[in-house]
Design an enzyme around this catalytic site. Structure first.
Site, PDB file in Angstrom:
ATOM      1  N   TYR A 236      -0.860 -17.423  -2.763  1.00 50.45           N
ATOM      2  CA  TYR A 236      -1.999 -16.499  -2.787  1.00 50.45           C
ATOM      3  C   TYR A 236      -3.307 -17.286  -2.862  1.00 50.45           C
ATOM      4  CZ  TYR A 236      -4.840 -12.510  -4.409  1.00 50.45           C
ATOM      5  OH  TYR A 236      -5.782 -11.522  -4.551  1.00 50.45           O
TER       6      TYR A 236
ATOM      7  N   GLY B 141       0.833  -1.208   0.000  1.00 49.91           N
ATOM      8  CA  GLY B 141       0.000   0.000   0.000  1.00 49.91           C
ATOM      9  C   GLY B 141       0.862   1.250   0.000  1.00 49.91           C
TER      10      GLY B 141
END
Ligand code: UDP
Length: 310
Positions: free
Chosen positions: A144, A36
């Protein structure tokens, strides 16, 4: 409402935060900034938004009442989760457990950001929510895919065992402003290369397909899902399917670039096809995407131009 978003400084998380604040809600955004970026939430400064820099794989402390927890934190680009395999597994497992713990303690609704990667390299096409998937658990993408599959299992266990009010969004390829320039995914990679007139790197022969959803449509779907009454996973994505070669050509054309396409080896376990069946979202949420591919790409080009100072 008072809402917690993990991964609030990420691409989709920050757009979700914007939309919730715009609707009059208060947002507590949590992010460890590993993928982020504080620039994504700068516009929320001075508004009903509080930021906590924290790694959600460790115990999460939130003061006061909370109505909804959105668990959005995770690396989400293949090159990110190849670089951060353990963090990716941890945020999908421990991070989901901690975020569910916050929701349970606050008796809040919980919304999980799951993914079309739960379908792996799908043998059913288009993909319906009833399809169990074709995932290689020990391949490089397995970190993932399996973390998100675990996250779905954990979310439904909290629903069934604790009666928690849960939602699962299976998010297909999404694009738009605030994608990280170097995150390696097709749209930001091709845009950066095209704007710089560099070679555009298509992996494999480019006949593999994806279906790209503009971020505002996706956020609209997520907010409708939050309000809907369903605990089953719901696909959110744009069913307009294109080959990777096609999207590369489209981006080169829209940018007016002199770039040429070059082919590079296909990553291991790269899905050959992907398109959501969104019948469930249409029926339960009255939702469907509105922004066409070229319109969305043009809006995204503007953002990339600003970021690249072009
Ligand atoms: N891709 C590509 N060149 C790039 C980046 C990605 O050809 O520079 C391909 C990738 O191999 C895949 C598709 O574009 O077939 C979408 O990749 P992305 O990383 O955007 O997301 P995925 O859908 O694979 O998670």
């Amino acid at each position: 409402m008072r809402v917690v978003i993990t991964g609030a400084a990420g691409f989709i998380g920050s757009h979700l935060a914007d939309a919730l604040v715009d609707r009059g809600h208060t947002v507590i955004g949590i992010d460890n900034l590993v993928t982020g970026d504080l620039a994504n939430i700068e516009q929320l400064r001075g508004r009903a938004f509080e930021f906590i820099e924290h790694d959600v794989t460790r115990h999460i402390r939130v003061e006061g009442a909370v109505d909804v927890v959105f668990h959005w934190a995770s690396p989400a680009s293949p090159i990110d989760y190849l670089k951060l395999p353990i963090q990716t597994l941890k945020v999908g497992s421990l991070g989901t457990h901690n975020a569910l713990g916050v929701a349970l303690a606050k008796r809040a609704r919980f919304v999980l950001a799951s993914t079309s990667e739960v379908y792996g390299d799908p043998l059913e096409h288009p993909q319906k929510e009833t399809y169990w998937g074709n995932v290689n658990p020990i391949g490089p993408r397995g970190v993932y895919d399996e973390a998100k599959r675990f996250a779905e299992a954990m979310t439904l266990a909290y629903h069934r065992h604790h009666g928690l009010d849960t939602r699962i969004a299976r998010i297909f390829n999404t694009y738009g402003p605030r994608m990280r320039l170097g995150d390696g995914r097709a749209v930001p990679a091709f845009m950066t290369q095209a704007l710089r007139h560099e070679d555009v790197t298509v992996f494999g022969d480019g006949t593999q397909t994806r279906s790209f959803c503009y971020v505002s449509d996706l956020v609209d779907g997520v907010l409708r899902l939050m309000e809907a009454d369903t605990h089953e996973p719901v696909n959110l994505g744009n069913p307009h399917e294109v080959t990777i070669e096609e999207i590369a050509r489209t981006i080169i054309r829209l940018v007016g670039s002199r770039s040429r396409i070059v082919h590079q080896p296909l990553p291991v376990d790269d899905p050959k096809q992907r398109r959501p069946d969104i019948t469930r979202a249409r029926t339960l949420l009255g939702w469907g995407p509105k922004v066409g591919l070229e319109e969305g790409l043009l809006r995204t080009v503007d953002y990339f131009k600003r970021k690249l100072a072009i």
